[in-house]
Design an enzyme around this catalytic site. Structure first.
Site, PDB file in Angstrom:
ATOM      1  N   HIS A  58      53.442  58.914  11.134  1.00 51.00           N
ATOM      2  CA  HIS A  58      52.576  59.506  12.149  1.00 51.00           C
ATOM      3  C   HIS A  58      51.656  60.552  11.518  1.00 51.00           C
ATOM      4  O   HIS A  58      51.818  60.896  10.345  1.00 51.00           O
ATOM      5  CB  HIS A  58      53.423  60.138  13.252  1.00 51.00           C
ATOM      6  CG  HIS A  58      54.469  59.226  13.800  1.00 51.00           C
ATOM      7  ND1 HIS A  58      55.791  59.249  13.358  1.00 51.00           N
ATOM      8  CD2 HIS A  58      54.399  58.250  14.736  1.00 51.00           C
ATOM      9  CE1 HIS A  58      56.485  58.320  14.004  1.00 51.00           C
ATOM     10  NE2 HIS A  58      55.661  57.696  14.833  1.00 51.00           N
ATOM     11  N   SER A  98      54.780  55.789  19.863  1.00 56.58           N
ATOM     12  CA  SER A  98      55.108  57.092  19.286  1.00 56.58           C
ATOM     13  C   SER A  98      53.885  57.924  18.930  1.00 56.58           C
ATOM     14  O   SER A  98      54.015  59.133  18.723  1.00 56.58           O
ATOM     15  CB  SER A  98      55.987  56.913  18.044  1.00 56.58           C
ATOM     16  OG  SER A  98      55.320  56.133  17.065  1.00 56.58           O
ATOM     17  N   ASP A 135      54.626  62.589   8.657  1.00 53.21           N
ATOM     18  CA  ASP A 135      55.948  62.147   8.207  1.00 53.21           C
ATOM     19  C   ASP A 135      55.900  60.782   7.509  1.00 53.21           C
ATOM     20  O   ASP A 135      56.936  60.148   7.327  1.00 53.21           O
ATOM     21  CB  ASP A 135      56.922  62.090   9.389  1.00 53.21           C
ATOM     22  CG  ASP A 135      56.436  61.174  10.513  1.00 53.21           C
ATOM     23  OD1 ASP A 135      55.398  60.501  10.327  1.00 53.21           O
ATOM     24  OD2 ASP A 135      57.091  61.126  11.568  1.00 53.21           O
TER      25      ASP A 135
END
Length: 381
Positions: free
Chosen positions: A350, A40, A347
């Site tokens: 990340h 991610s 967040d």
């Protein structure tokens, strides 16, 4: 004037030809293409190419708010490290490898959220199949790359030539592998026991890419996870960390950062061994860890607010980290800070576009890489 023009052109050509090779490369696009693999941290939307699942908060606003103005499947408010690197070399942002009707002549992004270095079967044997979200491990992504080759280059010779002039970025891998036992409340001894398997998988992946013709390969380490709000918010309730388990200056969990440091140390040893085995390859260690630590210890140098690790986008939960597992960024109840560029954590899991930009520059110039992606006289092969 007519007589001087050819002379001037010849002179300019002569000066350019005498430039050091790395400076000449910087005058033009250094790489013909970039191929990216990972999780991610570098996923550009592979997880949403067949539709956006309702549960996927990272595909909802305010994700993408800073640069794209809308969610793109990137787990940030804007661009990722890979996006900055593409722009540095004058290449288009890499299309997700699963995108329909995309052209991959100048590269592709095979990264996908939740990716691990190890296979699903590995976790199932450890009784962790239910807690790992493996949507394309490292070697699955390399298989996607191999399957895509006919749309990238026509013959084996063309492929070898293109890949020798391309940049390959492999990772990071390992973060999600360790998340599985950590969030299943397994002992750290078991997590450390996975590391040799993770190293072997990454090493095998590098060798597969070299066999395909890759010459320049960037291999990133993992982040200092003990500094991230997702872990810090659970530091007491789940991980039972006592006061002395936090860094006095950073506020990070020492036990978790040591885990990440050991992974990175072993990865650097693995890279050193591969450099000896493949002297014709240029294998670069890219450092996420040092960059993130600098963001925390010296935030003002990067334009970040000086405060404890705190998510820009989130909601109040356990502790003061603005992270709540039941109201994550993109979900009802979560809000975003007015200016994400003042935060390094987007967040709680990340990074912000601003943080990724600083890391990308460090990878390119060598302050967060060994050697620099853009070679100098001492680092060029």
């Amino acid at each position: 004037m007519r007589g001087k023009a050819p002379t001037l052109l010849c002179l300019l050509f002569l000066v350019y030809s005498l430039l050091p090779s790395h400076l000449a490369a910087e005058q033009n696009q250094r790489y013909a293409a970039i191929f990216n693999f990972g999780d991610s941290l570098v996923d550009a939307g592979n997880l949403i190419q067949n539709g956006t699942p309702d549960f996927l908060a990272t595909a909802k606003y305010p994700y993408g708010m800073t640069y794209f103005g809308k969610p793109t499947g990137r787990c940030s408010d804007g661009r990722l490290v890979i996006d900055f690197i593409c722009q540095e070399f004058g290449l288009p942002l890499l299309p997700p490898s699963k995108a329909q009707n995309a052209t991959f002549k100048q590269g592709a992004n095979f990264a996908i959220t939740g990716a691990t270095a190890l296979t699903t079967e590995f976790f199932e044997k450890l009784g962790l199949g239910a807690v790992v979200w493996n949507s394309g491990d490292l070697h699955t992504q390399i298989k996607w790359f191999q399957d895509l080759k006919p749309s990238i280059c026509g013959t084996p010779k063309e492929c070898k030539d293109l890949f020798s002039r391309s940049l390959f970025i492999l990772g990071e891998f390992g973060g999600n592998d360790y998340n599985a036992p950590l969030f299943a409340a397994r002992k750290f001894k078991e997590v450390y026991g996975m590391m040799p398997h993770v190293m072997k998988s990454i090493s095998d992946g590098i060798e597969k890419l070299i066999a395909e013709g890759a010459v320049d390969i960037v291999v990133p380490g993992v982040l200092p996870v003990g500094c991230f709000p997702v872990y810090l918010s659970l530091s007491v309730s789940m991980f039972k960390i006592k006061k002395e388990g936090f860094g006095s200056r950073s506020g990070c969990m020492k036990k978790f950062n040591t885990l990440a440091w050991v992974h990175n140390s072993l990865l650097r040893q693995t890279i050193t061994q591969l450099r000896v085995k493949y002297p014709g390859a240029r294998i670069i260690y890219a450092d996420y860890y040092s960059a993130a630590i600098q963001f925390i210890l010296h935030p003002e140098k990067f334009g970040f607010e000086k405060k404890i690790p705190r998510a820009c986008c989130g909601a109040p939960g356990e502790g003061v980290y603005n992270f709540n597992m039941t109201a994550k960024c993109g979900e009802p109840g979560a809000t975003s800070c007015p200016d994400p560029s003042t935060h390094w954590s987007w967040d709680g899991i990340h990074l912000t576009e601003a943080a990724y930009g600083h890391i990308a520059r460090g990878w390119l110039n060598g302050s967060f890489a060994d050697p620099a992606i853009i070679p100098t006289d001492s680092s060029s092969r």
